[in-house]
Motif scaffolding. Structure first.
Motif, short mmCIF file in Angstrom:
data_model
loop_
_atom_site.label_atom_id
_atom_site.label_comp_id
_atom_site.label_asym_id
_atom_site.label_seq_id
_atom_site.Cartn_x
_atom_site.Cartn_y
_atom_site.Cartn_z
N ARG A 504 16.88 58.23 -89.16
CA ARG A 504 15.97 59.33 -88.84
C ARG A 504 16.64 60.30 -87.88
O ARG A 504 17.27 59.90 -86.90
CB ARG A 504 14.68 58.79 -88.23
CG ARG A 504 13.89 57.92 -89.20
CD ARG A 504 12.62 57.42 -88.58
NE ARG A 504 11.98 56.42 -89.44
CZ ARG A 504 10.88 55.75 -89.11
NH1 ARG A 504 10.30 55.97 -87.95
NH2 ARG A 504 10.38 54.86 -89.94
N LYS A 512 7.73 69.17 -80.55
CA LYS A 512 7.40 68.11 -81.49
C LYS A 512 8.61 67.81 -82.37
O LYS A 512 9.27 68.73 -82.86
CB LYS A 512 6.21 68.51 -82.36
CG LYS A 512 4.91 68.65 -81.58
CD LYS A 512 3.74 68.99 -82.52
CE LYS A 512 2.44 69.11 -81.73
NZ LYS A 512 1.27 69.43 -82.62
N SER A 522 9.94 59.66 -92.14
CA SER A 522 9.16 59.33 -90.95
C SER A 522 8.10 58.32 -91.34
O SER A 522 7.83 58.08 -92.53
CB SER A 522 8.51 60.59 -90.39
OG SER A 522 7.49 61.06 -91.27
N GLU A 523 7.44 57.75 -90.35
CA GLU A 523 6.38 56.78 -90.65
C GLU A 523 5.25 57.43 -91.43
O GLU A 523 4.70 56.84 -92.36
CB GLU A 523 5.86 56.16 -89.36
CG GLU A 523 6.72 55.05 -88.80
CD GLU A 523 6.99 53.95 -89.82
OE1 GLU A 523 6.04 53.50 -90.49
OE2 GLU A 523 8.16 53.54 -89.96
N ALA A 524 4.90 58.66 -91.06
CA ALA A 524 3.81 59.34 -91.76
C ALA A 524 4.18 59.62 -93.21
O ALA A 524 3.37 59.43 -94.13
CB ALA A 524 3.45 60.63 -91.04
N GLU A 525 5.41 60.04 -93.43
CA GLU A 525 5.86 60.32 -94.80
C GLU A 525 5.88 59.05 -95.63
O GLU A 525 5.45 59.02 -96.78
CB GLU A 525 7.25 60.96 -94.76
CG GLU A 525 7.26 62.36 -94.17
CD GLU A 525 8.66 62.84 -93.82
OE1 GLU A 525 8.82 64.05 -93.58
OE2 GLU A 525 9.60 62.01 -93.78
N ARG A 526 6.39 57.98 -95.03
CA ARG A 526 6.47 56.70 -95.75
C ARG A 526 5.08 56.18 -96.08
O ARG A 526 4.82 55.71 -97.19
CB ARG A 526 7.24 55.68 -94.90
CG ARG A 526 7.56 54.38 -95.64
CD ARG A 526 8.36 53.42 -94.75
NE ARG A 526 9.59 54.04 -94.26
CZ ARG A 526 10.72 54.05 -94.94
NH1 ARG A 526 10.78 53.49 -96.14
NH2 ARG A 526 11.79 54.62 -94.43
N THR A 527 4.16 56.28 -95.12
CA THR A 527 2.80 55.78 -95.34
C THR A 527 2.11 56.52 -96.47
O THR A 527 1.42 55.92 -97.31
CB THR A 527 1.98 55.91 -94.05
OG1 THR A 527 2.58 55.12 -93.02
CG2 THR A 527 0.54 55.45 -94.25
N LEU A 528 2.32 57.84 -96.54
CA LEU A 528 1.69 58.62 -97.60
C LEU A 528 2.22 58.19 -98.97
O LEU A 528 1.44 57.97 -99.91
CB LEU A 528 1.95 60.11 -97.39
CG LEU A 528 1.39 61.04 -98.46
CD1 LEU A 528 -0.12 60.93 -98.55
CD2 LEU A 528 1.81 62.49 -98.21
N SER A 531 0.75 54.92 -99.96
CA SER A 531 -0.66 54.99 -100.34
C SER A 531 -0.83 55.51 -101.77
O SER A 531 -1.87 55.29 -102.39
CB SER A 531 -1.42 55.90 -99.37
OG SER A 531 -1.05 57.26 -99.53
#
Length: 782
Positions: A504, A512, A522-528, A531
């Motif tokens: 990363r 930010k 990123s964690e948010a990208e991976r989580t999406l 899902s």
């Protein structure tokens, strides 16, 4: 108007100024060794397809105005519904067409089996799988835009004669000698392809400075060009056949073919098109007839004029197998995208108070129904493009990345937000690439099995992996931006997991951390992505499993479950902040149109980015706002009406004002407050421009025009499918005529318009404006 250069018995009339400015586009030509005449061909083709176009557009309006439930009127076609085969002249039922698609997927030789591009092979330079990377769209007039397109590292380019350049529109106050953009673009293309601009600079004055543009790349390194003509609902006022405007589709395909085919062939390329806005097999048949007739006239084998298709209408999806079948001799692939498609979904549900869509700003290509749409597109391309078990004869194409970067000279320094745009581009294309990974196992897998990409590549599960989404759209030619999108599409399939798992790395954007172009997820990208079923719990890529036994019958392919996944409105909120945002985007783009700017980058105060807008984004925002007012929909989340405020990014909408509680209805009165606060922002924005001493690029007197137009349109009970057409009518009208024209478009029944025009109570153009905006044809039901 006067007749063109052809046989005077063929009543094709080209407007005098067009013939005077662009004489080389018209007349008799030798193309591929055959003598052809532009005007004669336009007249002949127009007469052949005009009745079919009228019938197709009447069918569109009938469906649009039907009071039947959405799930009934937009259901999959009946299995016994029949469609004309342009190849044999016979009719096939929808069941036979879908069965033929299934048979090709299963590798079964049957009387109904068909696949795309089986007669005339796809040339390497236009093959959607052999040329991975971005497709850049935009107008080819002025000339510097064409030069930028050819210099772009995007492997495909789409000269846009559709959304970015309506042919007839020149705003009130335009100099009378200004050339019409569509014909100027055609002239530019002809001259470029003939080599007239090779090594020559084109100088243009921008912002008070003279700048020289050149084509930097050799012709053999230019992107492959696919001209993007208008769809069947667009007519060209500058070209008349038998006293009525000719279809824009006929005009553009004829002019592009006759003026460019030989030069393109000498360069090792060909004539190709990107067909927009098709909604039915009947409409596809119009396209097929035009292109097959052009092939015959210039002596080309059927299927030589290849096309791609923008699958951007929800109505098209329900009969997409039959559309592919009609175009099977030439269709290279179907494109998916958010813009017109989302607008079409909002339109499908416009009359159902339970079908009001949530904030369109929250519906991206990663929303579940959009994922289902992209997967359906990929699946049909797989089934129709398979040859000997390989995806050889077609491929799906991804959608537009619309966020844009700021230039270093931005007066507010907003280029600091560019890492957001570049990362958005990378993630958009990575998601599409992974969505296109489809694994067809040799034998049924255990229930719930989800092999990873690594499992497939290592041979731990047996079957065929298809890597389908290798091309996608982009709206901006900046090299850094294009490179960010090209990389995920061009990477070897075995490198994809490594791209996701890379170390990363972030850039600081106002305190930010934003992932860089080369960063791992990123964690948010991976989580999406997890899902949406694209990655497993450990972050490993999981191709979609396409099991033969799940698709061995038409009913399994076109199931109710698939329809629901694609078409059911997504869940989400309707917030007052996003209502204001939608109005802001609509009003700002409408202002640009009224000033003659069709592809406009709007500063998005929410995203902190420039967002490319065209007629499709306007359609989304206007259709959604109209549906909210029409149903007086409930705001679902506490929020605030917001007023303008001066920030480091300029004057934006962002200062909380009145509370708006969940459950508040979006009444005309609440709409009036949204309208008033945007008007306040507009005045503050212009005042800030004056304070800074910024030169005015656009005519400010157009601002109240778009405000009044939106007020009338959004409060009218009459739904307008082609929202921007009102802009074209009003933009060309005098101040005296605008009000009466709006009455005719939004309020009056057609018989009353006829009577008022006859009695001199409405301007003569009122009836034509009504019919143009609502796609009404003489002799067709109204």
């Amino acid at each position: 108007m006067r007749p063109g250069h052809g046989d005077r018995s063929i009543a094709c009339m080209i407007r005098e100024d067009i013939l005077k400015q662009f004489p080389d586009l018209f007349g008799t030509k030798t193309v591929n060794g055959r003598q052809v005449n532009v005007e004669d061909t336009i007249a002949t083709l127009t007469r052949e397809v005009r009745p079919a176009i009228a019938a197709a557009l009447t069918a569109r309006r009938t469906l649009l105005e039907s009071t039947a439930p959405v799930r009934e009127k937009y259901a999959w076609p009946r299995w016994d519904e029949s469609f004309e085969d342009p190849v044999s002249g016979r009719t096939w039922t929808f069941r036979q067409i879908v069965q033929g698609l299934v048979d090709n997927f299963l590798g079964k030789e049957t009387p109904w089996r068909w696949r795309l591009n089986d007669e005339t092979p796809i040339p390497e330079h236009v093959h959607p799988s052999r040329n991975p990377g971005l497709e850049l769209t935009g107008p080819w007039s002025p000339l510097d835009m064409a030069f930028n397109a050819l210099n772009s590292p995007a492997p495909m380019n789409m000269p846009d004669f559709e959304d970015a350049s309506p042919p007839h529109f020149q705003p009130d106050g335009t100099p009378s000698n200004q050339p019409v953009g569509v014909f100027a673009a055609l002239e530019n293309a002809k001259q470029i392809h003939e080599g007239r601009w090779t090594g020559r600079p084109y100088e243009v004055v921008k912002k008070g400075k003279t700048r020289a543009y050149r084509i930097d790349k050799a012709p053999d390194r230019w992107p492959t060009r696919l001209a993007r003509p208008p769809s069947i609902h667009v007519q060209y006022d500058h070209v008349e056949v038998d006293g009525a405007p000719a279809p824009g589709l006929v005009v553009i395909t004829t002019l592009w073919t006759f003026n460019n085919l030989d030069a393109l062939a000498r360069a090792g390329s060909g004539v190709y098109f990107y067909i927009p806005k098709l909604q039915s097999p009947r409409e596809a048949l119009v396209v097929e007839r035009i292109l097959s007739r052009l092939e015959g006239l210039v002596g080309l084998p059927a299927g030589t004029l290849k096309v791609k298709m923008l699958y951007e209408e929800g109505n098209a999806g329900r009969c997409l197998p039959a559309i592919l079948w009609v175009l099977r001799r030439r269709l290279l692939g179907t494109n998916v995208g958010r813009w017109d498609y989302l607008g079409s979904l909002i339109e499908m549900w416009k009359d159902d108070p339970k079908g009001v869509f949530p904030d369109p700003q929250t519906i991206g290509m990663a929303t579940p129904n959009m994922i289902a749409y992209q997967r359906y597109n990929a699946l049909l391309m797989l089934m129709a493009g398979l040859k000997d078990g390989v995806l050889e004869n077609a491929a799906p194409i991804g959608g537009m990345a619309a966020v844009m970067i700021y230039q270093p000279g931005d007066p507010y320094g907003r280029s600091r937000y560019n890492p957001l745009a570049l990362r958005a581009m990378v993630i958009d294309k990575l998601r599409e690439r992974i969505l296109g990974l489809m694994f067809v196992p040799d034998a049924p897998l255990p229930p719930g099995a989800a092999p990873t990409l690594e499992d497939v590549l290592a041979g731990r599960v047996k079957g065929r992996l298809h890597d389908a989404y290798r091309q996608s759209w982009v709206a901006s030619p900046e090299p850094e931006y294009v490179a960010a999108g090209n990389a995920p599409l061009r990477a070897a399939v075995g490198e994809l997991q490594g791209i996701l798992d890379a170390p990363r790395a972030t850039a600081d954007v106002k305190g930010k951390p934003v992932p860089t172009v080369a960063s791992g997820l990123s964690e948010a990208e991976r989580t999406l992505l997890q899902s949406r079923g694209l990655l497993d719990a450990k972050g490993r890529i999981t191709p979609s499993v396409v099991a033969r036994e799940a698709l061995d019958a038409p009913e399994k392919l076109l199931s109710q479950e698939r329809w629901d996944a694609i078409y059911t409105p997504p869940k989400g909120d309707v917030t007052i902040e996003h209502v204001q945002h939608a109005f802001y985007m609509a009003a700002n783009y409408g202002f640009q149109i009224l000033n003659g700017n069709f592809a406009a980058a709007i500063d998005d105060y929410e995203l902190k980015l420039r967002f490319m807008n065209d007629l499709a984004t306007y359609r989304i925002n206007v259709s959604w706002l109209w549906s909210l007012v029409h149903h007086q929909a409930a705001i679902t989340k506490d929020g605030h009406l917001q007023r303008q405020v001066l920030t480091e990014d300029g004057v934006v909408i962002g200062a909380n004002a009145e509370d708006v509680k969940a459950g508040t209805r979006f009444t005309p009165e609440l709409f009036g407050m949204v309208w008033a606060y945007h008007d306040e922002w507009t005045n503050a924005f212009f005042a800030e421009q004056d304070r800074r001493g910024d030169p005015a690029r656009f005519d400010r007197t157009k601002a109240p025009v778009i405000m009044e137009l939106l007020r009338r349109q959004l409060l009218s009970p009459r739904y307008i499918q082609h929202s921007a057409r009102v802009l074209f009518v009003i933009g060309q009208a005098s101040a005296r005529d605008r009000g009466p024209l709006l009455d005719a478009i939004f309020d009056l029944p057609r018989p009353e318009i006829v009577a008022r025009v006859r009695d001199g109570k409405l301007p003569p153009g009122a009836l034509a404006a009504h019919d143009y905006v609502l796609d009404v044809f003489e002799g067709a039901p109204r």
